[in-house]
Design a protein around this motif. Sequence first.
Motif, PDB file in Angstrom:
ATOM      1  N   MET A   1       0.856  -1.193   0.000  1.00 25.97           N
ATOM      2  CA  MET A   1       0.000   0.000   0.000  1.00 25.97           C
ATOM      3  C   MET A   1       0.887   1.237   0.000  1.00 25.97           C
ATOM      4  N   ASP A   2       0.722   2.106  -1.007  1.00 28.88           N
ATOM      5  CA  ASP A   2       1.593   3.271  -1.097  1.00 28.88           C
ATOM      6  C   ASP A   2       1.019   4.439  -0.314  1.00 28.88           C
ATOM      7  N   VAL A   3       1.863   5.438  -0.118  1.00 29.27           N
ATOM      8  CA  VAL A   3       1.484   6.555   0.748  1.00 29.27           C
ATOM      9  C   VAL A   3       0.386   7.402   0.120  1.00 29.27           C
ATOM     10  N   GLU A   4       0.306   7.434  -1.194  1.00 31.18           N
ATOM     11  CA  GLU A   4      -0.732   8.241  -1.840  1.00 31.18           C
ATOM     12  C   GLU A   4      -2.122   7.677  -1.564  1.00 31.18           C
ATOM     13  N   LEU A   5      -2.252   6.361  -1.595  1.00 32.10           N
ATOM     14  CA  LEU A   5      -3.537   5.754  -1.261  1.00 32.10           C
ATOM     15  C   LEU A   5      -3.897   6.037   0.196  1.00 32.10           C
ATOM     16  N   LEU A   6      -2.920   5.909   1.086  1.00 27.15           N
ATOM     17  CA  LEU A   6      -3.159   6.193   2.501  1.00 27.15           C
ATOM     18  C   LEU A   6      -3.561   7.644   2.719  1.00 27.15           C
ATOM     19  N   LYS A   7      -2.887   8.523   2.033  1.00 28.88           N
ATOM     20  CA  LYS A   7      -3.212   9.949   2.159  1.00 28.88           C
ATOM     21  C   LYS A   7      -4.633  10.227   1.673  1.00 28.88           C
ATOM     22  N   SER A   8      -5.031   9.570   0.598  1.00 30.60           N
ATOM     23  CA  SER A   8      -6.386   9.780   0.080  1.00 30.60           C
ATOM     24  C   SER A   8      -7.439   9.261   1.066  1.00 30.60           C
ATOM     25  N   ILE A   9      -7.131   8.153   1.753  1.00 36.24           N
ATOM     26  CA  ILE A   9      -8.039   7.642   2.780  1.00 36.24           C
ATOM     27  C   ILE A   9      -8.170   8.661   3.904  1.00 36.24           C
ATOM     28  N   PHE A  10      -7.052   9.204   4.317  1.00 41.50           N
ATOM     29  CA  PHE A  10      -7.040  10.204   5.389  1.00 41.50           C
ATOM     30  C   PHE A  10      -7.854  11.436   4.989  1.00 41.50           C
ATOM     31  N   GLU A  11      -7.628  11.922   3.789  1.00 41.15           N
ATOM     32  CA  GLU A  11      -8.292  13.145   3.337  1.00 41.15           C
ATOM     33  C   GLU A  11      -9.779  12.929   3.082  1.00 41.15           C
ATOM     34  N   ASN A  12     -10.191  11.664   2.902  1.00 41.37           N
ATOM     35  CA  ASN A  12     -11.594  11.345   2.664  1.00 41.37           C
ATOM     36  C   ASN A  12     -12.265  10.826   3.945  1.00 41.37           C
ATOM     37  N   ARG A  13     -11.773  11.321   5.066  1.00 41.32           N
ATOM     38  CA  ARG A  13     -12.354  10.980   6.378  1.00 41.32           C
ATOM     39  C   ARG A  13     -12.364   9.479   6.631  1.00 41.32           C
ATOM     40  N   PHE A  14     -11.295   8.818   6.178  1.00 40.63           N
ATOM     41  CA  PHE A  14     -11.051   7.402   6.422  1.00 40.63           C
ATOM     42  C   PHE A  14     -12.111   6.495   5.804  1.00 40.63           C
ATOM     43  N   ALA A  15     -12.750   6.959   4.752  1.00 36.30           N
ATOM     44  CA  ALA A  15     -13.705   6.112   4.038  1.00 36.30           C
ATOM     45  C   ALA A  15     -12.951   5.007   3.289  1.00 36.30           C
ATOM     46  N   ILE A  16     -13.597   3.865   3.136  1.00 37.31           N
ATOM     47  CA  ILE A  16     -12.992   2.762   2.389  1.00 37.31           C
ATOM     48  C   ILE A  16     -12.922   3.157   0.916  1.00 37.31           C
ATOM     49  N   PRO A  17     -11.744   3.090   0.291  1.00 35.41           N
ATOM     50  CA  PRO A  17     -11.648   3.461  -1.127  1.00 35.41           C
ATOM     51  C   PRO A  17     -12.479   2.527  -2.013  1.00 35.41           C
ATOM     52  N   ASP A  18     -12.934   3.049  -3.114  1.00 37.48           N
ATOM     53  CA  ASP A  18     -13.664   2.228  -4.081  1.00 37.48           C
ATOM     54  C   ASP A  18     -12.800   1.051  -4.516  1.00 37.48           C
ATOM     55  N   ASN A  19     -13.459  -0.070  -4.708  1.00 33.33           N
ATOM     56  CA  ASN A  19     -12.809  -1.301  -5.177  1.00 33.33           C
ATOM     57  C   ASN A  19     -11.887  -1.938  -4.136  1.00 33.33           C
ATOM     58  N   TYR A  20     -11.993  -1.524  -2.884  1.00 36.14           N
ATOM     59  CA  TYR A  20     -11.204  -2.129  -1.802  1.00 36.14           C
ATOM     60  C   TYR A  20     -12.144  -2.620  -0.710  1.00 36.14           C
ATOM     61  N   GLN A  21     -11.649  -3.581   0.068  1.00 37.13           N
ATOM     62  CA  GLN A  21     -12.361  -4.098   1.225  1.00 37.13           C
ATOM     63  C   GLN A  21     -11.486  -3.942   2.474  1.00 37.13           C
ATOM     64  N   VAL A  22     -12.138  -3.776   3.626  1.00 39.30           N
ATOM     65  CA  VAL A  22     -11.393  -3.657   4.882  1.00 39.30           C
ATOM     66  C   VAL A  22     -10.500  -4.871   5.096  1.00 39.30           C
ATOM     67  N   ALA A  23     -11.042  -6.056   4.838  1.00 33.94           N
ATOM     68  CA  ALA A  23     -10.276  -7.283   5.052  1.00 33.94           C
ATOM     69  C   ALA A  23      -9.032  -7.342   4.175  1.00 33.94           C
ATOM     70  N   GLU A  24      -9.086  -6.701   3.021  1.00 31.63           N
ATOM     71  CA  GLU A  24      -7.945  -6.670   2.104  1.00 31.63           C
ATOM     72  C   GLU A  24      -6.888  -5.676   2.570  1.00 31.63           C
ATOM     73  N   LEU A  25      -7.331  -4.528   3.086  1.00 37.92           N
ATOM     74  CA  LEU A  25      -6.408  -3.460   3.447  1.00 37.92           C
ATOM     75  C   LEU A  25      -5.788  -3.633   4.831  1.00 37.92           C
ATOM     76  N   THR A  26      -6.495  -4.281   5.733  1.00 37.49           N
ATOM     77  CA  THR A  26      -6.024  -4.359   7.120  1.00 37.49           C
ATOM     78  C   THR A  26      -4.646  -5.007   7.262  1.00 37.49           C
ATOM     79  N   PRO A  27      -4.361  -6.162   6.626  1.00 38.64           N
ATOM     80  CA  PRO A  27      -3.009  -6.733   6.772  1.00 38.64           C
ATOM     81  C   PRO A  27      -1.907  -5.804   6.272  1.00 38.64           C
TER      82      PRO A  27
END
Length: 309
Positions: free
Chosen positions: A1-27
């Motif tokens: 997971m790159d920093v740009e994706l993380l930054k976008s999550i942060f800037e979008n009030r920690f919403a799950i990005p489109d086409n992603y699942q919590v179970a996929e991102l958590t590890p």
Amino acid sequence: MDVELLKSIFENRFAIPDNYQVAELTPQLMKNLGAVRSDLRDYSYMTLSAWIWGWYDRTYYNDVEMLELAEKAKCNIKIGLGETESDGVFLRSYSILLLNDLTDFHRQHPYIEEPEIRDRMELYLTYLEKEQDLRGYISPEKGWSHGIAHVADALGILSLNSYLNDLDLMRLLIGIATKLRQPVPSVYIHSEEERLARATVKICQQNILSIEQINSWLDILTETERRPSGPLIWDDFEKYPWRKILTSPTEQLCAYRNIQNFLRSLYFQWERSENIIERQEPVRQLIYQALQFIETGFANSDRGFFLNP
């Protein structure tokens, strides 16, 4: 997971990005807790914390999943424990932050059984004893490690748990005292003693410990090696028990300064605490007496550095 994706999550009030699942991102987020880059580490921890607490929506983890996160964090905290100044400290330190969130969440939404709370207590005490990487802020790229401050916060939150009794709280205090008394190459410079003092205030304000228990803990914290008195006025051990620490090896002198700074912080934090308890004044007096006992300076001019015959 790159920093740009993380930054976008942060800037979008920690919403799950489109086409992603919590179970996929958590590890991936859990792995990033050990990243050397501070931005990767910070964004990952903040995202996990927000998803646990449901800052802007709801918690994204059920009870079983939070226990699984806790198990992974507990394993991380043990990795490389005892090393001195290696990048492995980031995984340990940020996993403590996450485990603290998972423990604190229990106060609002009970989901942890007593054996698990006690297991976390043992882990925190082991970490406090064995962590040798005492750095706070490291560099602009690497950011903060701050393991001692993080475990101090965790001890404070843990002490609020109803499963713990007076003997458990005494163990937390003794763990803090033992860490402060450890000879170290340099004093704490990033407010670690302030965070340890804050945890101590929380522990003592549970109204579970007796005055006698708090006093006995302060005796453990300030106990000093008995030395024979010499011919000079400041060599009188009975009057100036800590005076000779000023000529001790650097590691012991640094431990003394950590204890001294801790007690100063504890005194003022206790005095200014908003959570007034029945024994507020008696405990304040005990802390001040401990400070007077250990001081070589300002607390009592008659026992201080500049002595008059």
